[in-house]
Scaffold this motif. Sequence first.
Motif, PDB file in Angstrom:
ATOM      1  N   CYS A  49      -5.726  -3.733 -10.593  1.00  0.00           N
ATOM      2  CA  CYS A  49      -6.138  -2.362 -10.807  1.00  0.00           C
ATOM      3  C   CYS A  49      -7.042  -2.400 -12.097  1.00  0.00           C
ATOM      4  N   LEU A  58      -3.985   4.005 -11.776  1.00  0.00           N
ATOM      5  CA  LEU A  58      -4.792   4.089 -10.567  1.00  0.00           C
ATOM      6  C   LEU A  58      -5.930   5.266 -10.961  1.00  0.00           C
ATOM      7  N   HIS A  79      -8.825  -0.766  -2.136  1.00  0.00           N
ATOM      8  CA  HIS A  79      -7.664  -1.010  -2.879  1.00  0.00           C
ATOM      9  C   HIS A  79      -7.347   0.341  -3.727  1.00  0.00           C
ATOM     10  N   TYR A  80      -7.921   0.949  -4.097  1.00  0.00           N
ATOM     11  CA  TYR A  80      -7.400   2.135  -4.870  1.00  0.00           C
ATOM     12  C   TYR A  80      -7.094   3.217  -3.917  1.00  0.00           C
ATOM     13  N   TYR A  96      -3.042  -3.114   1.737  1.00  0.00           N
ATOM     14  CA  TYR A  96      -3.168  -3.465   0.135  1.00  0.00           C
ATOM     15  C   TYR A  96      -2.442  -4.717  -0.197  1.00  0.00           C
TER      16      TYR A  96
END
Length: 313
Positions: free
Chosen positions: A110, A205, A249-250, A276
């Motif tokens: 991240c 995040l 991803h997020y 993910y």
Amino acid sequence: MANSSFVTEFLLLGFSSLGDLQHVLFVVFLSLYMIILSGNFTIISVIFLDHSLHTPMYFFLCVLSVSETLYTIVILPKMLINLFSILRTLSFMSCATQMFFFLGFAVTNCLLLGVMGYDRYAAICQPLHYPILMRWRMCGQLAGACIITGFLISLVGTTLVFILPFCGSNKVDHYFCDISPVIRLACAETYTNELIIFICGVLVLVLPFIFICISYGFIVRTILRIPSAEGKRKAFSTCASHLTVVIVHYGCASSVYLRPSAKYTSGKDRLVTVTYTIITPLLNPMVYSLRNKDVQIAIRKIIGKTGFSPKIL
């Protein structure tokens, strides 16, 4: 509590409810895992061997590929074994270790995506200052900071889960030791622990994602000022791969970790987690190799099919 025995191992239920379909899943997941390993290994090797790719953008991509590879190694081999195994147990310490390394590499990924967004901002919006802003020492420090911060946050999260007493059921309704399915097994009040973990999730995040959005706001504004259509296309092409990975991803990670574990639903979470833990690591080498002309040319050069030098954007 006095009459309860403390949990010494966890049973991973995984996909056991699917019966014989697990054999099909084994073939599918094994195939995807081989593609992930070969794809990321190709990216790492090409960047290492081709000097024209020795730029900050590809340096961070190489670090991300290494992190993604280790991230999948923590989870997928055990998951594949469990698809054919009757005994699907993990010791208490093994479960904690798996969670620590999974979270460590996940948080690192991240943060690396956030740094890669800053790199694109510096390259497009500050081209004259780019060699100073992204000098090699700074790149190394940023990558190191991502890794150290990732594992520090992972240590906090894992500690908050495993300092709790586990004295009831040991059945983890997941295919690896993730936070929500494990913390639900604790036989103590978990509100404070979950709150701190939630705050960490927001920091990991939400803040990097906001930073990426702001960076791309400046990038889009700069690109729209480029007079030629070809210049705009080239500038956008350097960002498209990164944006694709960021969104997947997020998006998936936020849907799982930015909510209380009380709202944990095993079936839905397993589906999203597969995205993910398998799809995103698969997506990285695919979008960065199939959509990236520099990497494509470098691969051809290395295997001796062409002698052309790539043109770094």
